[in-house]
Design a protein around this motif. Structure first.
Motif, short mmCIF file in Angstrom:
data_model
loop_
_atom_site.label_atom_id
_atom_site.label_comp_id
_atom_site.label_asym_id
_atom_site.label_seq_id
_atom_site.Cartn_x
_atom_site.Cartn_y
_atom_site.Cartn_z
N TYR A 139 0.73 -1.09 0.10
CA TYR A 139 0.06 -0.01 0.06
C TYR A 139 0.68 1.26 0.01
O TYR A 139 0.56 2.17 -0.54
CB TYR A 139 -1.09 0.00 1.12
N ALA A 140 2.09 1.25 0.49
CA ALA A 140 2.71 2.38 0.40
C ALA A 140 3.22 2.54 -0.92
O ALA A 140 3.34 3.62 -1.49
CB ALA A 140 4.04 2.25 1.39
N VAL A 141 3.74 1.35 -1.46
CA VAL A 141 4.22 1.43 -3.14
C VAL A 141 2.91 2.05 -3.93
O VAL A 141 3.28 2.92 -4.90
CB VAL A 141 4.40 0.09 -3.52
N LEU A 142 1.66 1.57 -3.80
CA LEU A 142 0.68 2.27 -4.40
C LEU A 142 0.60 3.66 -4.18
O LEU A 142 0.48 4.48 -4.94
CB LEU A 142 -0.65 1.45 -3.92
N ALA A 143 0.80 3.99 -2.81
CA ALA A 143 0.65 5.56 -2.53
C ALA A 143 1.76 6.55 -3.32
O ALA A 143 1.74 7.34 -3.83
CB ALA A 143 0.85 5.87 -1.11
N LEU A 144 2.92 5.62 -3.27
CA LEU A 144 4.04 6.34 -4.09
C LEU A 144 3.87 6.73 -5.47
O LEU A 144 4.02 7.77 -5.93
CB LEU A 144 5.42 5.26 -3.80
N LEU A 145 3.25 5.61 -6.01
CA LEU A 145 2.91 5.69 -7.59
C LEU A 145 1.85 6.63 -7.94
O LEU A 145 2.07 7.42 -8.68
CB LEU A 145 2.58 4.29 -8.19
N THR A 146 0.83 6.73 -6.82
CA THR A 146 0.03 7.71 -7.07
C THR A 146 0.59 9.12 -6.76
O THR A 146 0.01 9.93 -7.65
CB THR A 146 -1.36 7.51 -6.06
#
Length: 156
Positions: A139-146
């Protein structure tokens, strides 16, 4: 300095500060568990260290987004003029990694601490513990990408 520039810098600061604070807390939680396990079994240091390091990545992600904002706004070379809207868009773009990074780092630290305690009893299970902690990282990676997409596509 104009309001747009201030908003952009506030976003960069929040990305690094909030995600970094979460990482510091998560690494601290896992470090406390590591100290207990390593005190009993010094040979477990390497396995515990890997698990302790995992919550630190969110702080790196926050720093990365902050760095991109600083580069995009030419902060080091005489910051370019930004409209209030542009500054606000950059600030909002920094929020996903700031908020999700903070909470996921803390929760990842808790999962890592549980995995460290598991490794203290069953050293052969460290891979499973790493996998459990890495699931929170998703979920941190998804937030980073966002955040990256939001910041990258702000037209300046």
């Amino acid at each position: 300095m104009e309001l747009g520039q201030i908003l952009a810098l506030a976003g960069a600061a929040l990305a690094a500060l909030v995600a970094g604070t979460g990482s510091a807390r998560g690494v601290g939680i896992a470090g406390e568990a590591s100290a207990g396990v390593v005190a009993e079994s010094p040979d477990m240091f390497g396995k515990c260290l890997v698990l302790q390091l995992l919550p630190g990545t969110q702080g790196i992600y926050g720093f990365l987004i902050a760095f991109i904002v600083l580069i995009k706004t030419n902060f080091l070379g005489g910051m370019i003029a930004l409209t209030t809207t542009q500054g606000l868009l950059l600030l909002v773009g920094c929020l996903p990694i700031a908020i999700v990074g903070c909470f996921s780092a803390i929760w990842q630290g808790q999962v890592a601490a549980a995995a460290i305690n598991m490794v203290g009893v069953r050293p052969d299970q460290s891979g499973k513990g790493i996998l459990m902690a890495v699931m929170v990282e998703t979920y941190a990676v998804l937030a980073l990408l966002t955040s990256f997409l939001m910041v990258f596509f702000v037209s300046i």
